[in-house]
Design an enzyme around this catalytic site. Structure first.
Site, PDB file in Angstrom:
ATOM      1  N   MET A  96       0.920  -1.475  -0.144  1.00  0.00           N
ATOM      2  CA  MET A  96       0.373   0.290  -0.027  1.00  0.00           C
ATOM      3  C   MET A  96       0.834   1.351   0.137  1.00  0.00           C
ATOM      4  O   MET A  96       0.222   2.197   0.476  1.00  0.00           O
ATOM      5  CB  MET A  96      -1.086  -0.284   1.350  1.00  0.00           C
ATOM      6  CG  MET A  96      -2.221  -1.199   0.927  1.00  0.00           C
ATOM      7  SD  MET A  96      -2.890  -1.288  -0.800  1.00  0.00           S
ATOM      8  CE  MET A  96      -3.650   0.066  -0.305  1.00  0.00           C
ATOM      9  N   ARG A  97       1.991   1.094  -0.865  1.00  0.00           N
ATOM     10  CA  ARG A  97       3.264   2.569  -0.377  1.00  0.00           C
ATOM     11  C   ARG A  97       3.230   2.972  -2.048  1.00  0.00           C
ATOM     12  O   ARG A  97       3.751   2.024  -2.579  1.00  0.00           O
ATOM     13  CB  ARG A  97       4.064   2.228   0.455  1.00  0.00           C
ATOM     14  CG  ARG A  97       4.123   1.730   1.877  1.00  0.00           C
ATOM     15  CD  ARG A  97       5.255   1.744   2.841  1.00  0.00           C
ATOM     16  NE  ARG A  97       5.496   3.055   2.939  1.00  0.00           N
ATOM     17  CZ  ARG A  97       5.506   3.763   3.694  1.00  0.00           C
ATOM     18  NH1 ARG A  97       4.243   4.221   3.853  1.00  0.00           N
ATOM     19  NH2 ARG A  97       5.582   5.416   3.262  1.00  0.00           N
ATOM     20  N   ASN A 113       3.704  -5.215 -10.781  1.00  0.00           N
ATOM     21  CA  ASN A 113       2.669  -5.247  -9.171  1.00  0.00           C
ATOM     22  C   ASN A 113       1.205  -6.029 -10.319  1.00  0.00           C
ATOM     23  O   ASN A 113       1.201  -6.233 -11.606  1.00  0.00           O
ATOM     24  CB  ASN A 113       2.345  -3.690 -10.018  1.00  0.00           C
ATOM     25  CG  ASN A 113       1.174  -3.449  -8.534  1.00  0.00           C
ATOM     26  OD1 ASN A 113       0.345  -4.437  -7.255  1.00  0.00           O
ATOM     27  ND2 ASN A 113       0.764  -2.469  -9.201  1.00  0.00           N
ATOM     28  N   HIS A 115      -2.697  -5.988 -10.376  1.00  0.00           N
ATOM     29  CA  HIS A 115      -3.942  -4.715 -10.504  1.00  0.00           C
ATOM     30  C   HIS A 115      -5.381  -5.304 -10.463  1.00  0.00           C
ATOM     31  O   HIS A 115      -5.250  -6.402 -11.529  1.00  0.00           O
ATOM     32  CB  HIS A 115      -3.765  -3.186 -11.792  1.00  0.00           C
ATOM     33  CG  HIS A 115      -4.938  -2.867 -11.144  1.00  0.00           C
ATOM     34  ND1 HIS A 115      -4.867  -1.532  -9.746  1.00  0.00           N
ATOM     35  CD2 HIS A 115      -5.739  -1.767 -11.679  1.00  0.00           C
ATOM     36  CE1 HIS A 115      -5.895  -0.544  -9.939  1.00  0.00           C
ATOM     37  NE2 HIS A 115      -6.518  -0.675 -11.139  1.00  0.00           N
TER      38      HIS A 115
HETATM   39  C1  GRF Z   1      -4.895  -7.637  -4.995  1.00  0.00           C
HETATM   40  O1  GRF Z   1      -6.514  -7.608  -5.052  1.00  0.00           O
HETATM   41  C2  GRF Z   1      -4.128  -6.619  -6.125  1.00  0.00           C
HETATM   42  O2  GRF Z   1      -4.590  -6.829  -7.258  1.00  0.00           O
HETATM   43  C3  GRF Z   1      -3.603  -5.413  -5.336  1.00  0.00           C
HETATM   44  O3  GRF Z   1      -4.264  -5.412  -3.560  1.00  0.00           O
HETATM   45  C4  GRF Z   1      -4.940  -6.472  -3.318  1.00  0.00           C
HETATM   46  C5  GRF Z   1      -4.005  -7.915  -2.425  1.00  0.00           C
HETATM   47  O4  GRF Z   1      -4.254  -8.907  -3.062  1.00  0.00           O
HETATM   48  N1  GRF Z   1      -2.882  -3.954  -5.828  1.00  0.00           N
HETATM   49  P1  GRF Z   1      -4.056  -9.440  -1.397  1.00  0.00           P
HETATM   50  O5  GRF Z   1      -2.721  -8.948  -0.335  1.00  0.00           O
HETATM   51  O6  GRF Z   1      -2.715 -10.545  -1.864  1.00  0.00           O
HETATM   52  O7  GRF Z   1      -4.673 -10.464  -0.547  1.00  0.00           O
END
Ligand code: GRF
Length: 206
Positions: A96-97, A113, A115
């Site tokens: 989240m950063r 990444n 998404h």
């Molecule tokens: C995923 O849905 C991804 O697409 C997004 O963050 C979420 C992470 O989920 N970037 P997790 O922690 O892998 O369950």
């Protein structure tokens, strides 16, 4: 070195649940990923992802932003850990950063990444909600290389699923997660085997 691995060490960065991390752990166990999941980096000491990593015997490095005076200092500590682990590839999975431009440039075309939408649609942190609200009939998941601009780097793999009339955020997220858990390990394996070639915005899968 284990002869069955490609010699690529990778790190997964996460902040929360870690279901994608779990998918990578499981894929490695089933030998679907030949790269070595050598490190988990987490910025949230309470993340369930830490528990998943520990259970799988993977080293975890927690960098709590509260312990650092600046993003620069935090990232310097992260880089130190990546160097120690000889990490070639970073996989962001719910981290989240936002990484600094310097960090992104240092690991150009070496940070992936995932998404939860078909980029370039529904960038940002509310992709599932936004897709339902917009009324699209299909959505999906995108693995992309990270560039300085958020959710805008070259696309590696995408997968598609329907959006159903009665979908809630929860049901749609579950469907999208299934796609993520399939294509993210695949993308890591392609990278590890040297099968991804970045050509400007396009990524050629060899
Ligand atoms: C995923 O849905 C991804 O697409 C997004 O963050 C979420 C992470 O989920 N970037 P997790 O922690 O892998 O369950």
């Amino acid at each position: 070195m284990n002869p069955k691995t490609t010699g690529v060490n990778f790190a997964v960065f996460c902040s929360g649940q870690g279901t994608n991390l779990q998918a990578m752990i499981d894929a490695a166990k089933k030998k679907r990923i030949s790269a070595k999941l050598a490190l988990v980096v987490c910025d949230n000491p309470g993340a369930h992802a830490i528990e998943r990593a520990r259970r799988a015997g993977i080293p975890v490095a927690v960098f709590d932003p509260e312990d650092f005076a600046s993003k620069k200092e935090l990232e310097a500590a992260v880089i130190g850990e990546l160097n120690r682990g000889k990490i070639r590839l970073i996989a962001l999975a719910g981290y989240m950063r936002i990484l600094s431009d310097d960090f992104v440039r240092r690991y150009k075309n070496r940070i992936l990444n995932i998404h939860p939408a078909l980029l370039p649609s529904f960038k940002g942190g509310q992709a599932i909600k936004d897709a339902i609200k917009y009324g699209v009939k299909v959505t999906g998941a995108t693995v992309h290389f990270v560039s300085e601009e958020v959710d805008a780097g070259p696309i590696v793999l995408q997968a598609v699923c329907p959006v159903k009339n009665n979908d809630s955020e929860k049901t749609l997220l579950a469907r999208v997660h299934k796609l993520e858990h399939k294509i993210y390990p695949e993308a890591i394996e392609l990278f590890a085997r040297g099968k991804l070639k970045a050509a400007g915005r396009r990524v050629i899968v060899k």
